[in-house]
Design an enzyme around this catalytic site. Structure first.
Site, short mmCIF file in Angstrom:
data_model
loop_
_atom_site.label_atom_id
_atom_site.label_comp_id
_atom_site.label_asym_id
_atom_site.label_seq_id
_atom_site.Cartn_x
_atom_site.Cartn_y
_atom_site.Cartn_z
N PHE A 37 0.88 -1.17 0.00
CA PHE A 37 0.00 0.00 0.00
C PHE A 37 0.92 1.22 0.00
CE2 PHE A 37 -2.57 3.14 2.44
CZ PHE A 37 -3.80 3.06 1.82
N GLU A 56 4.35 9.48 1.98
CA GLU A 56 5.50 10.15 1.37
C GLU A 56 6.22 10.96 2.44
OE1 GLU A 56 3.22 10.85 -2.92
OE2 GLU A 56 4.28 12.51 -1.96
N GLY A 77 6.50 14.07 2.67
CA GLY A 77 5.69 15.22 3.07
C GLY A 77 4.21 14.93 3.14
N ALA A 78 3.84 13.67 3.11
CA ALA A 78 2.41 13.32 3.13
C ALA A 78 2.22 12.00 3.84
CB ALA A 78 1.86 13.23 1.71
N GLN A 135 8.86 -4.06 33.43
CA GLN A 135 9.03 -3.71 34.85
C GLN A 135 8.94 -4.96 35.73
OE1 GLN A 135 9.84 -0.67 35.31
NE2 GLN A 135 9.95 -0.54 37.53
N GLU A 148 -1.19 3.08 10.37
CA GLU A 148 -2.65 3.06 10.17
C GLU A 148 -3.31 4.28 10.82
OE1 GLU A 148 -4.09 0.71 8.36
OE2 GLU A 148 -2.75 -1.00 8.41
N SER A 180 -2.02 7.84 17.00
CA SER A 180 -3.02 8.03 18.06
C SER A 180 -3.64 9.42 17.98
CB SER A 180 -2.37 7.83 19.44
OG SER A 180 -2.04 6.47 19.65
#
Length: 401
Positions: free
Chosen positions: A127, A131, A133-134, A344, A371, A374
């Site tokens: 996929f 880029e 800048g994108a 931990q 994907e 957050s």
């Protein structure tokens, strides 16, 4: 929203889940150290995964896949998530964002031609949207596709493209209308890796997820036929909308993957706490360790419940936007917390290479980025809530009772 499939039925699904669970735990888990060291999935594991149908579990049966519904898919992906995420990544784009470009946007002829090759594992798909800048914002997308004779000429570069070093076909997003802005005027093309002018840079050296290969891809006067435009002439300018629909499915998929890793981390944490002695007793006897275990188990239960509910709403079409973003946001953040607690609980041992929780700690960090980060999920959720609130007859947060 195109459904992945109508489902297998509970008895058939149970057989698939049992086979995948056994394969993951008996074959892939023992190979984790080798995968980490070599940054590659052993060929025999790839071949067996293809024989099991894992390259096409989310592709409908009429195109050669298993045709799992979203609710079935998340159960399968959680099993795959129990081991190194690079194993799932090997065929994840075939089932996810790359394969779904065709399911969401292709003509029937294109689906019949390409999807069987993707579902069987004959082809590995990538996929190619991101880029330099994108990434989260399409406004900076600079790759172009210009009409030439009876086809198109593509120029540009893509970054961090999963499976690019091994890809046979790439779903390439390019701006076909230079006057358009944002997500408008972007189309998607199926470009075979062997096409002249396509070059893949050396694989990236990453923090974690060894064995999952990413690289930059360059397109230098790449000539493709008109038949490679996904959706045909009607698909021109609709590529970014197709990408967003693919990402909704992909976000639930990644959330389920996080649930699988969370389960593994909880299991590793409990096993260590029950066996490691300190001060004359196992460390699990100490209440502060018990608190860490309880918090991790609660995060795991909450993530699994959220993913299950979100998948059901995706299948019936009642929520294909907020739910996927909520699930991906919560589950990816939760597995990061669980990984941190696992290190931990292991103490100094958890900081050592060769210990599973150290590797998973690095692996888990990526889930909060790809994907859609957050922060992007926060924007998607909040903006949709505000749109819903402004709609006539708004009745509160969807999914609430």
């Amino acid at each position: 929203m195109t459904s992945s499939g109508s489902g297998l039925g509970e008895s058939d699904l149970a057989e698939v889940l049992a086979a995948v669970r056994a394969f993951v735990r008996e074959r892939v888990v023992p190979a984790e150290a080798e995968i980490e060291q070599t940054d590659a999935i052993p060929a025999e594991l790839r071949a067996e995964a293809a024989r099991m149908g894992l390259f096409g579990f989310a592709i409908p049966a009429e195109y050669g896949g298993l045709g799992l519904s979203m609710s079935e898919e998340v159960r399968l992906v959680a099993e795959l998530g129990y081991t190194t995420p690079s194993f799932r990544s090997m065929f994840g784009t075939n089932n996810g964002i790359a394969g779904h470009v065709l399911l969401e946007g292709a003509t029937e002829e294109q689906k019949q031609t390409y999807l069987p090759k993707i579902a069987s594992g004959e082809w590995t798909a990538s996929f190619a949207l991101t880029e330099e800048g994108a990434g989260s914002d399409p406004a900076g997308l600079a790759t172009t596709a210009v009409r030439k004779d009876d086809g198109w000429v593509i120029n540009g570069s893509k970054r961090y493209i999963t499976n690019a070093p091994s890809a046979d076909v790439l779903m390439v997003f390019a701006r076909t209308d230079p006057a358009a802005t944002g997500g408008d005027g972007i189309s998607v093309f199926m470009v075979e890796r062997a096409t002249p002018g396509v070059s893949v840079a050396p694989k990236d050296v990453k923090m974690g997820q060894a064995g999952s290969l990413t690289a930059d891809v360059h397109f230098d006067d790449v000539r493709v036929g008109s038949e490679t435009l996904v959706g045909g002439e009607a698909g021109e300018g609709r590529g970014y909308r197709t990408a967003m629909r693919c990402l909704a499915h992909g976000r639930i998929h990644i959330a389920a993957l996080c649930v699988g890793m969370a389960q593994r981390l909880v299991d590793e944490s409990v096993a260590y706490a029950a066996s490691r002695s300190q001060g004359g007793q196992v460390i699990g006897a100490y209440q502060l360790i018990q608190g860490l275990l309880a918090d991790s188990a609660t995060d795991l239960y909450a993530a699994r419940a959220l993913v299950t509910q979100t998948a059901a709403a995706f299948d019936d079409g009642s929520d294909t936007r907020i739910g996927p973003s909520c699930a991906k946001y919560f589950a990816s953040e939760a597995v990061g917390r669980i990984a941190d607690r696992a290190v931990q609980i292991h103490g100094g041992a958890g900081y050592m290479r060769g210990v599973p929780v150290e590797r998973f700690y690095r692996d888990a960090r990526l889930f909060r980025i790809y994907e859609g980060t957050s922060q992007i999920q926060q924007l998607v959720i909040a903006r949709q809530l505000l749109r819903d609130a402004a709609a006539p007859g708004a009745a509160g947060v969807r999914g609430a009772s």
